[in-house]
Design a protein around this motif. Structure first.
Motif, PDB file in Angstrom:
ATOM      1  N   LEU A 285       0.808  -1.222   0.000  1.00 32.67           N
ATOM      2  CA  LEU A 285       0.000   0.000   0.000  1.00 32.67           C
ATOM      3  C   LEU A 285       0.838   1.267   0.000  1.00 32.67           C
ATOM      4  N   THR A 286       2.088   1.193   0.430  1.00 37.50           N
ATOM      5  CA  THR A 286       2.899   2.412   0.506  1.00 37.50           C
ATOM      6  C   THR A 286       3.673   2.694  -0.776  1.00 37.50           C
ATOM      7  N   GLY A 287       3.811   1.700  -1.636  1.00 42.33           N
ATOM      8  CA  GLY A 287       4.472   1.913  -2.921  1.00 42.33           C
ATOM      9  C   GLY A 287       3.467   2.303  -3.991  1.00 42.33           C
ATOM     10  N   PRO A 288       3.956   2.662  -5.179  1.00 39.10           N
ATOM     11  CA  PRO A 288       3.065   3.050  -6.284  1.00 39.10           C
ATOM     12  C   PRO A 288       2.470   1.816  -6.963  1.00 39.10           C
ATOM     13  N   THR A 289       1.675   1.069  -6.223  1.00 37.06           N
ATOM     14  CA  THR A 289       1.139  -0.189  -6.726  1.00 37.06           C
ATOM     15  C   THR A 289      -0.280  -0.028  -7.260  1.00 37.06           C
ATOM     16  N   ALA A 290      -0.645  -0.926  -8.156  1.00 39.35           N
ATOM     17  CA  ALA A 290      -2.023  -0.953  -8.643  1.00 39.35           C
ATOM     18  C   ALA A 290      -2.967  -1.276  -7.494  1.00 39.35           C
ATOM     19  N   LEU A 291      -2.531  -2.119  -6.579  1.00 35.05           N
ATOM     20  CA  LEU A 291      -3.364  -2.477  -5.435  1.00 35.05           C
ATOM     21  C   LEU A 291      -3.699  -1.247  -4.597  1.00 35.05           C
ATOM     22  N   ALA A 292      -2.701  -0.427  -4.294  1.00 34.35           N
ATOM     23  CA  ALA A 292      -2.947   0.770  -3.491  1.00 34.35           C
ATOM     24  C   ALA A 292      -3.929   1.704  -4.185  1.00 34.35           C
ATOM     25  N   ALA A 293      -3.774   1.874  -5.493  1.00 36.01           N
ATOM     26  CA  ALA A 293      -4.681   2.748  -6.233  1.00 36.01           C
ATOM     27  C   ALA A 293      -6.105   2.211  -6.195  1.00 36.01           C
ATOM     28  N   MET A 294      -6.260   0.902  -6.335  1.00 35.07           N
ATOM     29  CA  MET A 294      -7.601   0.308  -6.304  1.00 35.07           C
ATOM     30  C   MET A 294      -8.233   0.440  -4.925  1.00 35.07           C
ATOM     31  N   VAL A 295      -7.427   0.301  -3.875  1.00 33.64           N
ATOM     32  CA  VAL A 295      -7.960   0.431  -2.522  1.00 33.64           C
ATOM     33  C   VAL A 295      -8.429   1.861  -2.273  1.00 33.64           C
TER      34      VAL A 295
END
Length: 337
Positions: A285-295
């Motif tokens: 969640l702290t990196g520029p991940t697709a998962l973080a953006a979706m959350v």
């Protein structure tokens, strides 16, 4: 003699230690392997190594106290207390030591606010409400076998399941085959040995039994974090448009959103954290991940103010400062900048 405090962040894949002065300066840092008391191979040795590394050149008599934020400690409290007290004594320390839930240190390492919410997705996953620098409610964090939905281990397990379905003829081709084959090959060549008459696994030679053998062997040797090492490959494949990887990341995001929202409204109407921030913690969640953006998208307005976690070990040290000083707010802010 200026007093110092110790903060330890012990997770599934790594342990970090920060020694801080009363004014919020970092006096030492240490690192070691995982120390999750439920899943790490040797959590006691990892804690000792990180603590001794951080305390190099620091007199033990200066240590006024410490806070250990250990993954798995709430489910294995007696073992965690035994490990920490043994490590503390082995390092020659006498100050007051406390074990706290790891979400509390993640929150304190991102903000000096006393209250809010933290959502974690790293090796494990959970959400927690923080009130007055105490954890007052939590959702998930039940460990890799029973929960941690949306975590790195959860994603890795889903990737292996997708590849097994492909190898069984139950699913369409996926780029995850290459990633899983690479993990199997790494385990065979580095830990278990390549099966007689075979070469190291490749996407072309991979079989279900070799996958199952490697997964069970990898978890036995390195804990469930072995599966979590597949998460970056799933992220990369999703970014390239692989359908199976995209579905895994979308499902992970949905589960993390549900985990955060399950806390309900905070002490004041509005966001899950009430009047405080929502801290995103964990590498997913702290990196520029697709998962973080979706959350973030899935939470929408319920997220309120989102702050990315920075240093949970410093957060643990900040909690230790609050325990030994009448007013540690300025030192807390300085320590986590």
């Amino acid at each position: 003699m200026t007093a110092v405090v110790v903060g330890v962040d012990g997770g599934g894949t790594g342990t970090r230690c920060v020694v801080a002065t009363e004014s919020g300066e970092v006096a030492g840092r240490g690192r070691a392997g995982g120390s999750n008391v439920l899943s790490a191979a040797d959590p006691g040795e990892s804690l000792r190594a990180a603590l001794r590394d951080a305390l190099e050149g620091v007199a033990g008599a200066r240590v006024a106290g410490g806070v250990f934020a250990l993954a798995g400690a709430e489910s294995a409290r007696e073992r965690a207390e035994s490990l920490v007290s043994g490590v503390w004594r082995a390092c020659g320390l006498d100050g007051r030591v406390e074990i706290v839930p790891d979400p509390l240190a993640a929150f304190a390492g991102a903000t000096a606010e006393p209250s809010g919410t933290v959502l974690i997705a790293g090796t494990g996953a959970m959400a927690a409400r923080i009130s007055g620098r105490r954890l007052t409610a939590r959702v998930d964090g039940h460990g890799w076998l029973l929960g941690d939905e949306g975590s790195g281990v959860w994603i890795g397990r889903r990737a292996v399941q997708a590849v097994l379905a492909l190898l069984d003829g139950r699913a369409a081709p996926t780029a995850l085959l290459d990633a899983v084959a690479a993990r199997v090959a790494a385990w065979e060549t580095g830990e278990a040995g390549v099966p007689p008459g075979e070469e190291a696994a490749t996407a072309a030679t991979l079989t279900p039994w070799r996958v199952v053998r490697a997964v069970h062997g990898g978890i036995s040797a390195a804990g469930p974090a072995w599966l979590g090492r597949l998460a970056p490959a799933v992220e990369a494949a999703a970014g390239d448009g692989d359908a199976a990887a995209l579905e895994i990341i979308r499902e992970a995001a949905g589960r993390l959103v549900s985990t955060a929202l399950a806390l309900g409204p905070g002490p004041e109407p509005g966001a899950p954290g009430g009047s405080g921030p929502l801290v995103f913690a964990g590498s997913l969640l702290t990196g520029p991940t697709a998962l973080a953006a979706m959350v973030r998208t899935g939470l929408g307005d319920a997220a309120g103010t989102v702050v990315a976690a920075r240093d949970s070990a410093a957060g643990a040290a900040a909690l230790a400062l609050h325990a030994v000083l009448p007013d540690a707010l300025a030192a807390h802010r300085k320590l986590i900048v």
